[in-house]
Scaffold this active site. Structure first.
Site, PDB file in Angstrom:
ATOM      1  N   GLN A  17       0.751  -1.139   0.058  1.00 45.76           N
ATOM      2  CA  GLN A  17      -0.147   0.108   0.226  1.00 45.76           C
ATOM      3  C   GLN A  17       0.818   1.348   0.055  1.00 45.76           C
ATOM      4  OE1 GLN A  17      -2.581  -1.797   3.239  1.00 45.76           O
ATOM      5  NE2 GLN A  17      -3.918  -0.315   2.317  1.00 45.76           N
ATOM      6  N   HIS A 111       1.006  -9.265   4.467  1.00 49.86           N
ATOM      7  CA  HIS A 111      -0.474  -8.390   4.550  1.00 49.86           C
ATOM      8  C   HIS A 111      -0.943  -8.355   3.230  1.00 49.86           C
ATOM      9  CE1 HIS A 111      -1.828  -4.647   6.665  1.00 49.86           C
ATOM     10  NE2 HIS A 111      -2.742  -4.814   5.684  1.00 49.86           N
ATOM     11  N   ASN A 155      -1.642 -10.928   8.302  1.00 54.79           N
ATOM     12  CA  ASN A 155      -2.609  -9.877   8.622  1.00 54.79           C
ATOM     13  C   ASN A 155      -4.206 -10.253   8.209  1.00 54.79           C
ATOM     14  OD1 ASN A 155      -3.305  -6.972   9.127  1.00 54.79           O
ATOM     15  ND2 ASN A 155      -4.061  -7.219   7.253  1.00 54.79           N
ATOM     16  N   GLU A 156      -4.974 -10.036   9.098  1.00 57.53           N
ATOM     17  CA  GLU A 156      -6.426 -10.360   9.158  1.00 57.53           C
ATOM     18  C   GLU A 156      -6.584 -11.588   8.444  1.00 57.53           C
ATOM     19  OE1 GLU A 156      -8.518  -7.043   7.110  1.00 57.53           O
ATOM     20  OE2 GLU A 156      -8.105  -5.733   8.913  1.00 57.53           O
TER      21      GLU A 156
HETATM   22  C1  GCO Z   1      -6.472  -4.365   6.842  1.00 57.91           C
HETATM   23  C2  GCO Z   1      -6.192  -3.532   6.078  1.00 57.91           C
HETATM   24  C3  GCO Z   1      -5.674  -2.369   5.574  1.00 57.91           C
HETATM   25  C4  GCO Z   1      -6.520  -1.352   4.897  1.00 57.91           C
HETATM   26  C5  GCO Z   1      -7.501  -0.946   6.045  1.00 57.91           C
HETATM   27  C6  GCO Z   1      -8.300   0.220   5.727  1.00 57.91           C
HETATM   28  O1  GCO Z   1      -5.652  -5.063   7.225  1.00 57.91           O
HETATM   29  O2  GCO Z   1      -7.593  -4.525   6.336  1.00 57.91           O
HETATM   30  O3  GCO Z   1      -5.057  -4.250   6.531  1.00 57.91           O
HETATM   31  O4  GCO Z   1      -4.704  -2.875   4.418  1.00 57.91           O
HETATM   32  O5  GCO Z   1      -6.002  -0.584   4.332  1.00 57.91           O
HETATM   33  O6  GCO Z   1      -7.845  -2.009   6.827  1.00 57.91           O
HETATM   34  O7  GCO Z   1      -9.504  -0.520   4.950  1.00 57.91           O
END
Ligand code: GCO
Length: 426
Positions: A17, A111, A155-156
Site C-alpha cells: 500500500q 499483509h 494480517n487479517e
Molecule cells: C487491513 C487492512 C488495511 C486496510 C485498512 C483500511 O488490514 O484490512 O489491513 O490494509 O487498508 O484496513 O481499510
C-alpha cells in the site's frame, strides 16, 4: 489517566500500500488486467521504499514510539525458492532506522499480497502454501530475527471467510435484481448486473492467462472452510519456525473484527457472526503471545441478519459508520476468551476532515485506556495508517492517513492528527 510506561503508540502501514513497484506480487498482476476491478493500479504508491527514513523520522518526531509495517514476500522470494538477499538488507535498514529513532518495529510477514508464483501454485487453498509460508517465515527470521521483538505472521487471517459471506449476500442481491428486471427502479441495476457479469467473464479469461486459473486464490478471496483453517495452519507452522530460532520472539496473528451488536431479536445473528470472525479460531491461536486486534466500526444485527447503519449516522469515506466506541467493545469481548497480550494493530478512519480523525482517535484511545485500567493486557495501539495510501481496489481515494501524500511530488504533509496521536506517548 496516562498509558503505562512502554505502551506502544504507533502507526501502521502495509508494504504493497505504500512502498511502490511491487512488481512480483499477485496484486500487481491483477491491477494491470484489462478488466481489473481495481480503480487504479498501485504504481509507485507512496514511494515509501525510498522514503522510509523521512516517514519514520516524521512519525518519531511527532512522539510515536512504534511502527507496524510489513515485509513483502514477493520481494524476498520473487521466484519460487530464489531468495533475494538485497531485499533483506533493505528491511534491515528499515528496522535499524526505527531503532535509531527510538521506535519499536512491529513486523508483519504477510499483509494480503503474495508472490504471483504462489498463486499459480494454488494460492491460499493449496496445502503446499503452508510449507512455502513456513519456509519464507524461517528465512526472514533467520536473517532479521535478532533485531526484532514482535512478529505478526499473517494480517487479517480471517478475511477470506468475511469475503465469502459478503459475496454470498452480494450475489443474492444481484440475482434478485436481475429477476426483477422489469420492475421499475431496478432496471438500471439489472443492466449493470449484466455488464458486471460480462466483465467477470473477461476478467476470468485474463486471470487464467496470468495465473493458470480463472479464479486465482489470492489471500483476499472468498475462502472455503478448509482454506479458512489452512491459513491458521500456515500461521502455526510459521510460528513454530520462528520460535525454534528465537524462543523469546513475541509472535501473533491479526484479525479483522467488528463490534457485533444485536438489536432486539438479533442476538443469535450477532453471536454467530462473532463466532465466525473470532471464536472458532481460538484453538489455533490460544497459545500465541499476542493477538493483533483490528477494528474500524460496528455491525448491527436484527432478526433477519445484518442491518445497515442507523438512519442519520455519520459515515466515513468507506461508507461504514463512524463509530470509535467499537474498539473498546471488541477488546473487552476478545479478552473474555483470549488470554495473551493484545495489541491494537489497526484502528482508524477514512475522512477528509482531519478534525474528525482527531475526534475518532480521542474516543478510541479513551476506550483503550479504560480497558488498560481494568487490567486487560493491551500493550499498544497502532493507528491505520501513517499516511494516505493505496486502499486496494478503491485506489488512492480513501484518506486514512496521519499524513497526506502529494503523489505528484511525493511530498509528505503531516496532519494535526499525527501530533495529536503522538501526544499520548509523551
Ligand atoms: C487491513 C487492512 C488495511 C486496510 C485498512 C483500511 O488490514 O484490512 O489491513 O490494509 O487498508 O484496513 O481499510
Amino acid at each position: 489517566m496516562a498509558f503505562p510506561k512502554g505502551f506502544f503508540i504507533g502507526a501502521a502501514t502495509a508494504a504493497h500500500q505504500v512502498e511502490g513497484n511491487n512488481i512480483h506480487s499477485d496484486y500487481w498482476a491483477q491491477e494491470l488486467l484489462p478488466h481489473t476491478s481495481f480503480a487504479e493500479p498501485s504504481g509507485l504508491a507512496c514511494d515509501h521504499y525510498h522514503r522510509y527514513e523521512e516517514d519514520i523520522a516524521l512519525l518519531a518526531r511527532a512522539g510515536l514510539n512504534a511502527y507496524r509495517f510489513s515485509i513483502e514476500w514477493a520481494r524476498i522470494e520473487p521466484e519460487e525458492g530464489k531468495f533475494d538477499e538485497q531485499e533483506i538488507e533493505h528491511y534491515r535498514k528499515v528496522i535499524a532506522c526505527c531503532k535509531a529513532n527510538g521506535v519499536e518495529p512491529i513486523v508483519t510477514l504477510h499483509h494480503f499480497t503474495s508472490p504471483a508464483w504462489l498463486i499459480r501454485k494454488g494460492g491460499w487453498e493449496a496445502e503446499s502454501t503452508i510449507e512455502y509460508f513456513r519456509r519464507y517465515a524461517a528465512y526472514v527470521t533467520e536473517k532479521l530475527g535478532g533485531e526484532l521483538r514482535y512478529i505478526c505472521t499473517i494480517n487479517e487471517a480471517n478475511m477470506g471467510l468475511q469475503l465469502a459471506a459478503i459475496s454470498k449476500r452480494y450475489m443474492l442481491m444481484a440475482q434478485q435484481a436481475a429477476q426483477a428486471k422489469s420492475a421499475e427502479g431496478t432496471v438500471q441495476v439489472g443492466m449493470n448486473f449484466e455488464k458486471m457479469m460480462e466483465n467477470m467473464k473477461f476478467a476470468a479469461m485474463e486471470n487464467a492467462q496470468v495465473f493458470g486459473t480463472p479464479q486465482p486464490q489470492i489471500f483476499v478471496s472468498s475462502r472455503t472452510a478448509e482454506g479458512d483453517i489452512l491459513v491458521f495452519r500456515a500461521h502455526q507452522a510459521a510460528k513454530a519456525a520462528i520460535k525454534a530460532l528465537y524462543p523469546d520472539m513475541q509472535v501473533g496473528i491479526t484479525l479483522s473484527m467488528h463490534d457485533c451488536q444485536a438489536t432486539e431479536g438479533g442476538e443469535a445473528a450477532a453471536a454467530a457472526e462473532w463466532d465466525e470472525e473470532f471464536r472458532h479460531y481460538l484453538p489455533y491461536i490460544q497459545d500465541d503471545d499476542f493477538l493483533g486486534v483490528q477494528n474500524y466500526t460496528r455491525t448491527l444485527f436484527g432478526p433477519q441478519g445484518q442491518l445497515p447503519a442507523p438512519q442519520g449516522a455519520e459515515l466515513t469515506q468507506m461508507e461504514y459508520e463512524f463509530y470509535p466506541q467499537a474498539l473498546e467493545h471488541v477488546i473487552r469481548k476478545v479478552a473474555q476468551d483470549f488470554h495473551g497480550d493484545l495489541i491494537v494493530t489497526e484502528n482508524g478512519v477514512a475522512v477528509a476532515d482531519d478534525s474528525r480523525r482527531v475526534e475518532f482517535i480521542r474516543q478510541a484511545l479513551a476506550g483503550v485506556e479504560r480497558c488498560v485500567s481494568d487490567g486487560i493486557p493491551v500493550k499498544g495501539y497502532c493507528y491505520w495508517s501513517l499516511m494516505d495510501n493505496f486502499e486496494w481496489q478503491k485506489g488512492y481515494a480513501m484518506t486514512f492517513g496521519l499524513m497526506a501524500v502529494d503523489r505528484a511530488t511525493m511530498e509528505r504533509h503531516p496532519k494535526e492528527s499525527l501530533a495529536f496521536l503522538g501526544s499520548y506517548a509523551k
